[in-house]
Design a protein around this motif. Structure first.
Motif, PDB file in Angstrom:
ATOM      1  N   LYS A   1       0.869  -1.177   0.000  1.00 36.58           N
ATOM      2  CA  LYS A   1       0.000   0.000   0.000  1.00 36.58           C
ATOM      3  C   LYS A   1       0.907   1.228   0.000  1.00 36.58           C
ATOM      4  CE  LYS A   1      -3.740   0.275   2.641  1.00 36.58           C
ATOM      5  NZ  LYS A   1      -4.599   0.484   3.837  1.00 36.58           N
ATOM      6  N   VAL A   2       0.652   2.144  -0.922  1.00 34.09           N
ATOM      7  CA  VAL A   2       1.501   3.325  -1.077  1.00 34.09           C
ATOM      8  C   VAL A   2       0.626   4.563  -1.141  1.00 34.09           C
ATOM      9  CG1 VAL A   2       3.395   4.353  -2.391  1.00 34.09           C
ATOM     10  CG2 VAL A   2       3.010   1.888  -2.515  1.00 34.09           C
ATOM     11  N   LEU A   3       1.017   5.623  -0.442  1.00 38.25           N
ATOM     12  CA  LEU A   3       0.312   6.896  -0.540  1.00 38.25           C
ATOM     13  C   LEU A   3       0.390   7.417  -1.967  1.00 38.25           C
ATOM     14  CD1 LEU A   3       1.447   8.743   2.714  1.00 38.25           C
ATOM     15  CD2 LEU A   3      -0.915   8.225   2.091  1.00 38.25           C
ATOM     16  N   SER A   4      -0.716   7.919  -2.476  1.00 41.20           N
ATOM     17  CA  SER A   4      -0.748   8.454  -3.845  1.00 41.20           C
ATOM     18  C   SER A   4       0.282   9.565  -4.024  1.00 41.20           C
ATOM     19  CB  SER A   4      -2.146   8.978  -4.171  1.00 41.20           C
ATOM     20  OG  SER A   4      -3.102   7.952  -4.068  1.00 41.20           O
ATOM     21  N   ILE A   5       0.403  10.427  -3.006  1.00 40.65           N
ATOM     22  CA  ILE A   5       1.330  11.549  -3.110  1.00 40.65           C
ATOM     23  C   ILE A   5       2.774  11.066  -3.226  1.00 40.65           C
ATOM     24  CG2 ILE A   5       1.620  11.879  -0.623  1.00 40.65           C
ATOM     25  CD1 ILE A   5       1.259  14.657  -3.276  1.00 40.65           C
ATOM     26  N   ASN A   6       3.049   9.910  -2.625  1.00 42.38           N
ATOM     27  CA  ASN A   6       4.392   9.334  -2.715  1.00 42.38           C
ATOM     28  C   ASN A   6       4.689   8.917  -4.157  1.00 42.38           C
ATOM     29  OD1 ASN A   6       6.855   8.330  -2.008  1.00 42.38           O
ATOM     30  ND2 ASN A   6       6.088   6.700  -0.696  1.00 42.38           N
ATOM     31  N   LEU A   7       3.721   8.281  -4.807  1.00 37.51           N
ATOM     32  CA  LEU A   7       3.896   7.893  -6.208  1.00 37.51           C
ATOM     33  C   LEU A   7       4.010   9.120  -7.107  1.00 37.51           C
ATOM     34  CD1 LEU A   7       1.297   4.966  -6.468  1.00 37.51           C
ATOM     35  CD2 LEU A   7       3.780   4.765  -6.297  1.00 37.51           C
ATOM     36  N   ILE A   8       3.183  10.113  -6.832  1.00 40.23           N
ATOM     37  CA  ILE A   8       3.183  11.343  -7.643  1.00 40.23           C
ATOM     38  C   ILE A   8       4.564  11.992  -7.618  1.00 40.23           C
ATOM     39  CG2 ILE A   8       2.307  13.718  -7.707  1.00 40.23           C
ATOM     40  CD1 ILE A   8      -0.421  12.514  -6.802  1.00 40.23           C
ATOM     41  N   LYS A   9       5.176  12.031  -6.451  1.00 41.86           N
ATOM     42  CA  LYS A   9       6.468  12.695  -6.295  1.00 41.86           C
ATOM     43  C   LYS A   9       7.609  11.882  -6.884  1.00 41.86           C
ATOM     44  CE  LYS A   9       5.208  15.321  -2.193  1.00 41.86           C
ATOM     45  NZ  LYS A   9       5.687  16.622  -2.711  1.00 41.86           N
ATOM     46  N   ARG A  10       7.507  10.559  -6.831  1.00 43.31           N
ATOM     47  CA  ARG A  10       8.613   9.732  -7.300  1.00 43.31           C
ATOM     48  C   ARG A  10       8.607   9.527  -8.809  1.00 43.31           C
ATOM     49  NH1 ARG A  10       9.948   4.736  -3.250  1.00 43.31           N
ATOM     50  NH2 ARG A  10      10.753   5.945  -1.529  1.00 43.31           N
ATOM     51  N   ILE A  11       7.426   9.620  -9.465  1.00 41.37           N
ATOM     52  CA  ILE A  11       7.397   9.327 -10.910  1.00 41.37           C
ATOM     53  C   ILE A  11       8.154  10.363 -11.736  1.00 41.37           C
ATOM     54  CG2 ILE A  11       5.839   9.110 -12.895  1.00 41.37           C
ATOM     55  CD1 ILE A  11       3.967   7.465 -11.105  1.00 41.37           C
ATOM     56  N   PRO A  12       8.061  11.680 -11.623  1.00 39.15           N
ATOM     57  CA  PRO A  12       7.131  12.510 -10.872  1.00 39.15           C
ATOM     58  C   PRO A  12       6.029  13.033 -11.794  1.00 39.15           C
ATOM     59  CG  PRO A  12       8.994  13.830 -11.563  1.00 39.15           C
ATOM     60  CD  PRO A  12       9.170  12.486 -12.197  1.00 39.15           C
ATOM     61  N   LEU A  13       4.929  13.458 -11.149  1.00 40.06           N
ATOM     62  CA  LEU A  13       3.789  14.033 -11.860  1.00 40.06           C
ATOM     63  C   LEU A  13       3.430  15.370 -11.217  1.00 40.06           C
ATOM     64  CD1 LEU A  13       1.666  10.763 -12.155  1.00 40.06           C
ATOM     65  CD2 LEU A  13       2.949  11.858 -14.002  1.00 40.06           C
TER      66      LEU A  13
END
Length: 665
Positions: A251-263
């Motif tokens: 389970k991953v926070l959406s904001i964490n994915l947004i920042k790492r991709i980043p978007l």
């Protein structure tokens, strides 16, 4: 779970610096078959974790982007394009993946030669379309070589097993375009095909190359990555594969994915950004790269989370990638020599360093022959045994496999292959190996140590440990398996629940759990043993001088805390005082540690972390403890009260984790 407040989400910062502009973004990472095997590539961890290639479709010339990893701005990455150019994007990422495949084909030399046609072929571009791509690929290569990256307290190095705590300025690679007229004598053979007008000399930068040939990488199928038209899907796939390790659920926070991709981090448009990630999740599911996913909105989109589900086939594929690549690389190390290589800086010095570091885990025919000499003679008749031995050497090392083979020979087993697999995976030979290592360790000098008339008491924990080791060394395989099953039942009874976490924790620390179980039940088993064999129980008698040596050099473990006991030349008239002081100190220190604990340690996996917590919190409310264990499997962080204790637990994969327990005031 801690709610993400609006003011906690950092916004992009644009600073006008004249001819250049810097966009600052916070990335709270600390918070936050044969053909197929030929296409496998090693991708450096930094390239998976960090946004070295932008996903933005609205890039600007001279735009410098700086990504921060903490609020103090002490850890960051800055991407600096060459003057009048853009930072690397989706095309450059595809070109770089193709170059990694070519480097693999060129035997992982640090410096290698290629052509634009070879790059296009590796990218999966149809030959009839080559002409339209030549100019774009040339520009992408120049951009890759001229863009510089500044890493401050952020660049991971496998060589030092951690983050380099200084500022590193580097590019990803260097290139040199060479025509026939410019070619040196050793390079002219590259132009034997008259259609080739220009070759490209590529050198991967040392920091990235060093991770690729050591263990600072993950293995991916380059054909699979390049078949993904959406760069966001590619980035998401590589990232969650890294985050999950071999877990079936994360389970991953959406904001964490947004920042790492980043978007885009625009709070007003975050719902739209999450929809973009969800579209990529659907693509991954269609490609069977994830089993399923769900989006949990919670109260606001900014607090939303993504759940990802996997199955055993995903782990099997990941493992097959790793072993296929490792076999290929090990063969290169085995056959590598410095002679006959004319190209300068071709990576040979790196190969020699890695070969020296990993020589014990490289399975050669000589090592296989040495193992077969140790095993019973019928082992040579087993056609599938050599593969088991070689895989064992890769995973456990040659010296370990030698000792396991000696143990198998002593056991006089009939099914050698099956027994070796079980002995390695279940650690059946651990007691034998420990005894063997102890017997080869030089004993401390005892010329001045006279204990003939002393009544020095052996610590009970040491006495029990010796008794258990002797018992395990003399029982049969069937009896061992029976005890393991009973130890597992006892462990589950103690946990109060049986689930995936408990099973994983038991498997990861089976030896310790079995020995803890035997410590409580050894009398029962030794009585059964004596009754069966009709012999008197063996009394545990250990030579006094040997015990004294063990006391001088052994660390006695009490509730997972280590305290060294050292006794040097004890005298008859002071021995009783010394005994009392040791006993008192142990009791006082153990009591203090039970109240106030802080452990900072790197764990192999989450299961080992959870097992330590179970040990430390033994005696507390088991239902509450198990709730914490289950929560950690999802969030990796817990802070709260348990009885009269304040508990802080934080798990960081491949980094230092924290267990902090204090009494409530």
């Amino acid at each position: 779970m801690k709610k993400v407040k609006r003011f906690d989400i950092p916004m992009n910062q644009v600073i006008d610096t004249g001819p250049s502009e810097i966009v600052e973004k916070f990335l709270d990472v600390s918070e936050i078959e044969n053909e197929k095997s030929h296409s496998l590539v090693r991708i450096d961890i930094n390239m998976i974790e960090y946004p070295l290639f932008t996903k933005s479709t609205s890039k600007k010339k001279n735009q410098i982007i700086r990504y921060f990893f903490n609020r103090s701005k002490e850890a960051y990455i800055q991407v600096n394009p060459t003057s009048g150019d853009y930072i690397p994007g989706e095309l450059e990422e595809r070109v770089f993946i193709a170059l990694l495949k070519i480097m693999r084909d060129k035997r992982y030399h640090n410096t290698f030669y290629t052509t634009i046609s070879e790059i296009l072929t590796s990218m999966g571009i149809a030959q009839e379309s080559f002409k339209g791509f030549y100019g774009r690929i040339s520009k992408a290569l120049i951009r890759l070589s001229q863009t510089s990256y500044t890493f401050k307290n952020s660049l991971y190095s496998n060589k030092i097993k951690g983050i380099i705590e200084e500022q590193i300025n580097t590019n990803i690679m260097n290139i040199h375009m060479i025509s026939l007229k410019q070619a040196q004598e050793s390079e002219k053979e590259l132009f034997t095909d008259r259609r080739i007008k220009e070759v490209i000399k590529v050198s991967i930068s040392e920091h990235f190359y060093d991770n690729i040939i050591r263990k600072g990488y993950l293995v991916y199928d380059s054909q699979l990555l390049l078949s993904m038209d959406n760069p966001i899907t590619r980035a998401l796939y590589m990232l969650i594969n890294k985050l999950r390790f071999n877990r079936m659920y994360i389970k991953v926070l959406s904001i964490n994915l947004i920042k790492r991709i980043p978007l885009s981090e625009n709070i007003q448009k975050i719902g739209r950004t999450i929809k973009v990630i969800e579209k990529s999740c659907q693509e991954l599911k269609k490609m069977n790269l994830i089993a399923d996913y769900t989006v949990i909105k919670n109260s606001k989109w900014i607090e939303s989370e993504f759940e990802f589900y996997f199955n055993e086939s995903h782990n099997e594929l990941k493992q097959s990638y790793f072993y296929d690549d490792k076999n290929h690389f090990d063969n290169l190390l085995i056959t590598h020599t410095d002679s006959g290589v004319d190209l300068p800086n071709d990576g040979n010095k790196h190969f020699e360093a890695v070969k020296a570091e990993t020589v014990d885990r490289i399975p050669t025919n000589e090592k296989l022959e040495e193992i077969l000499k140790i095993l019973p003679s019928k082992a040579r008749e087993l056609k599938t045994l050599p593969k088991v031995i070689k895989d064992g050497i890769r995973q456990y090392g040659f010296e370990h496999i030698k000792l396991v083979s000696e143990y198998i020979k002593v056991q006089k087993v009939s099914n050698i292959r099956s027994y070796m697999i079980q002995a390695l995976s279940k650690g059946w030979a651990e007691d034998y190996i420990q005894q063997k290592k102890k017997s080869t360790t030089p004993k401390a000098s005892n010329e001045n140590l006279k204990l003939e008339n002393l009544e020095l008491e052996v610590p009970k924990s040491l006495e029990n440990e010796l008794e258990i080791e002797k018992f395990l060394g003399r029982i049969t395989l069937e009896e061992k398996e029976k005890i393991e099953k009973e130890a597992y039942k006892d462990y589950i009874k103690m946990c109060g629940v049986e689930g995936k976490i408990q099973k994983m924790a038991f498997t990861a620390a089976k030896d310790k759990i079995v020995k803890d179980y035997l410590e409580k039940n050894l009398n029962k088993y030794t009585a059964e043993e004596a009754k069966k064999d009709k012999i008197p129980l063996e009394t545990s008698i250990v030579d006094e001088i040997e015990i004294s040596n063990k006391i001088n050099t052994t660390h006695t473990s009490i509730n997972n805390y280590i305290q060294e006991i050292e006794i040097i030349e004890p005298k008859i008239d002071t021995i009783q005082v010394a005994k009392k002081e040791i006993k008192d100190n142990l009791e006082i220190n153990t009591a203090d540690m039970a109240k106030n604990i802080e452990i900072k340690k790197i764990y192999k996996n989450m299961s080992m972390f959870q097992l330590d917590i179970l040990d430390i919190l033994e005696g507390e409310n088991i239902k509450e403890v198990n709730k914490i264990i289950r929560l950690l499997g999802i969030t990796k962080f817990f802070e709260g009260e348990l009885g009269n204790l304040h508990v802080i637990l934080e798990y960081n994969e491949d980094e230092e984790s924290l267990i902090k327990i204090k009494p409530l005031k």
